[in-house]
Scaffold this active site. Structure first.
Site, short mmCIF file in Angstrom:
data_model
loop_
_atom_site.label_atom_id
_atom_site.label_comp_id
_atom_site.label_asym_id
_atom_site.label_seq_id
_atom_site.Cartn_x
_atom_site.Cartn_y
_atom_site.Cartn_z
N GLU A 1 35.05 35.72 48.03
CA GLU A 1 35.44 36.84 46.84
C GLU A 1 34.65 38.35 47.41
O GLU A 1 33.69 38.16 47.72
CB GLU A 1 34.89 36.46 45.65
CG GLU A 1 35.93 36.78 44.49
CD GLU A 1 37.19 36.09 44.58
OE1 GLU A 1 38.03 36.81 44.83
OE2 GLU A 1 37.29 34.70 44.19
N SER B 1 44.56 36.01 34.82
CA SER B 1 44.25 34.77 35.38
C SER B 1 43.38 35.06 36.57
O SER B 1 42.58 33.94 37.06
CB SER B 1 45.30 33.64 35.63
OG SER B 1 46.11 34.10 36.58
N SER C 1 49.26 38.26 39.94
CA SER C 1 50.60 38.32 39.73
C SER C 1 50.97 39.74 40.21
O SER C 1 52.24 39.90 40.44
CB SER C 1 50.86 38.45 38.23
OG SER C 1 49.86 39.43 37.63
N SER C 2 50.15 40.86 40.45
CA SER C 2 50.44 42.17 41.10
C SER C 2 50.93 41.87 42.41
O SER C 2 51.91 42.44 42.77
CB SER C 2 49.23 43.14 40.86
OG SER C 2 48.17 42.46 41.53
N ASP D 1 45.53 39.16 48.66
CA ASP D 1 46.35 38.68 47.82
C ASP D 1 47.79 38.96 48.29
O ASP D 1 48.57 37.82 48.43
CB ASP D 1 46.20 39.58 46.38
CG ASP D 1 44.95 39.45 45.66
OD1 ASP D 1 44.29 38.33 46.19
OD2 ASP D 1 44.59 40.29 44.79
#
Length: 382
Positions: free
Chosen positions: A35, A124, A128-129, A173
């Site tokens: 992360e 979450s 989603s982006s 991502d």
């Protein structure tokens, strides 16, 4: 992929435009470990999941582009000849940003119509982006025969987020969403943008996500602040990124930075090591070591990088009380979103019941719990 959602989006498009659209599925992602290492040129261990964005597109001859977010019952219209960011924060800037970045590549696209919807839980931390950005660039590449490679497409998606949304995200991502492989996680080197796929077999365990259903307002500004700290310390060390630093290197500048910033840099170096150690544990089938690394990741995110919050810490602390859960940590940028848990399959039902009750009693808010399957990346749906 949610076939019912795909049918709903397709029908919404056909009802509006009376033609059959190009349909694209672009998945969200989880990150097993690694992360805040991606924008430090480090290693991450993500996977695409079976929840994502379904987009329906076609060319438009009306002289304008019309994009509808079915989930929000919201529509924007614009001309591709006059692209500018929307003043208020909006999902529309992800779409406009992709169009703008395609044009910067010298590619010509015409106006288009698009309807999209998704089943990635809001807030979450499953990105989603990136799924939306990738659905737009992949769809337009297909629709207008732009000849863009997948690598070019994810870089367009990333720059859209930088320039139109104002979040200086790394590449993880977009990469995981575009290049995902069913039943695999990807050990991604964010410097070379190359990944090694790992077949996932957790045997008697599975991955379970618990969504805190909170999103604390610090998230975007804190993200950019931490990125700046990492860049400044890299400059002090005379290196390109913290991926190149060791703990011994950091010691040489410890007295020149605040303890808070030192700990942030130390976390990145240690997390980068954890991501690589996790891939070895996966290869060896050593789930206990993988679990310990996942717990270690959360501890660093909580106490060193300081991007956790009370709700996330509560869920991880509860997980630690049970030997049936090998590892748990917050996932994503922080200050809300999900924890990811490596949990024994036969303990899932009991833990779901207990944690939902405890969380509601503690925070007077419900958490959401779901299992995910690992999916192929962005693709057209036949």
């Amino acid at each position: 992929m949610n076939t019912e959602l795909a049918e709903t989006i397709k029908n919404a498009f056909t009802d509006k435009y009376a033609e059959a659209p190009l349909l694209i599925f672009s998945p969200g992602r989880i990150n097993i470990i690694g992360e805040h290492t991606d924008y430090n040129d480090g290693f991450v261990f993500p996977a695409a999941v079976d929840k994502g964005i379904i987009a329906a597109l076609s060319k438009s001859s009306s002289g304008k582009s019309v994009v509808t977010a079915a989930d929000f019952n919201d529509t924007i219209s614009f001309s591709v000849d006059h692209i500018a960011p929307l003043e208020k924060e909006s999902w529309g800037n992800y779409v406009l940003g992709v169009v703008s970045e395609i044009q910067k590549k010298g590619k010509t696209i015409g106006d288009f119509n698009m309807v999209f919807g998704g089943d990635i839980p809001s807030g979450s931390g499953m990105s989603s982006s990136a799924a939306l950005e990738n659905s737009v660039v992949y769809g337009l590449n297909n629709l207008f025969d732009l000849g863009l490679s997948k690598i070019e497409m994810i870089l367009i998606s990333q720059m859209a987020e930088h320039n139109y949304v104002g979040v200086n995200c790394g590449i993880m991502d977009q990469y995981a969403s575009m290049f995902g492989i069913k039943d695999h996680a990807l050990l991604l080197d964010c410097r070379t943008v190359e990944a090694k796929p790992f077949k996932i077999d957790f045997e008697n365990y599975e991955l379970m996500l618990i969504n805190t259903n909170v999103k604390h307002s610090l998230s975007d500004s804190a993200y950019n602040d931490r990125r700046l700290v990492c860049e400044n310390i890299s400059k002090m060390l005379g290196i390109k990124a913290l991926r190149d630093a060791t703990e011994a290197d950091l010691k040489t500048i410890q007295d020149k930075v605040s303890d808070e910033d030192y700990q942030k840099a130390l976390f990145v170096v240690q997390e980068n090591n954890r991501a690589q150690a996790a891939s070895k544990a996966m290869e060896d089938g050593d789930l206990e070591t993988l679990g310990k690394l996942i717990y270690g990741s959360h501890e660093g995110l909580q106490f060193q990088y300081r991007v956790s919050c009370a709700e996330l810490d509560f869920l991880v602390d509860r997980a630690k009380e049970h030997t049936e859960i090998l590892g748990a940590r917050m996932m994503g940028g922080g200050f809300g979103g999900c924890t990811i848990n490596l949990i024994a399959k036969d303990f899932v039902s009991e833990f779901k019941h207990d944690i939902a009750k405890d969380y509601k009693e503690t925070f007077n808010k419900a958490c959401s719990i779901y299992s995910v399957s690992l999916s192929d990346g962005t693709h057209a749906i036949n």
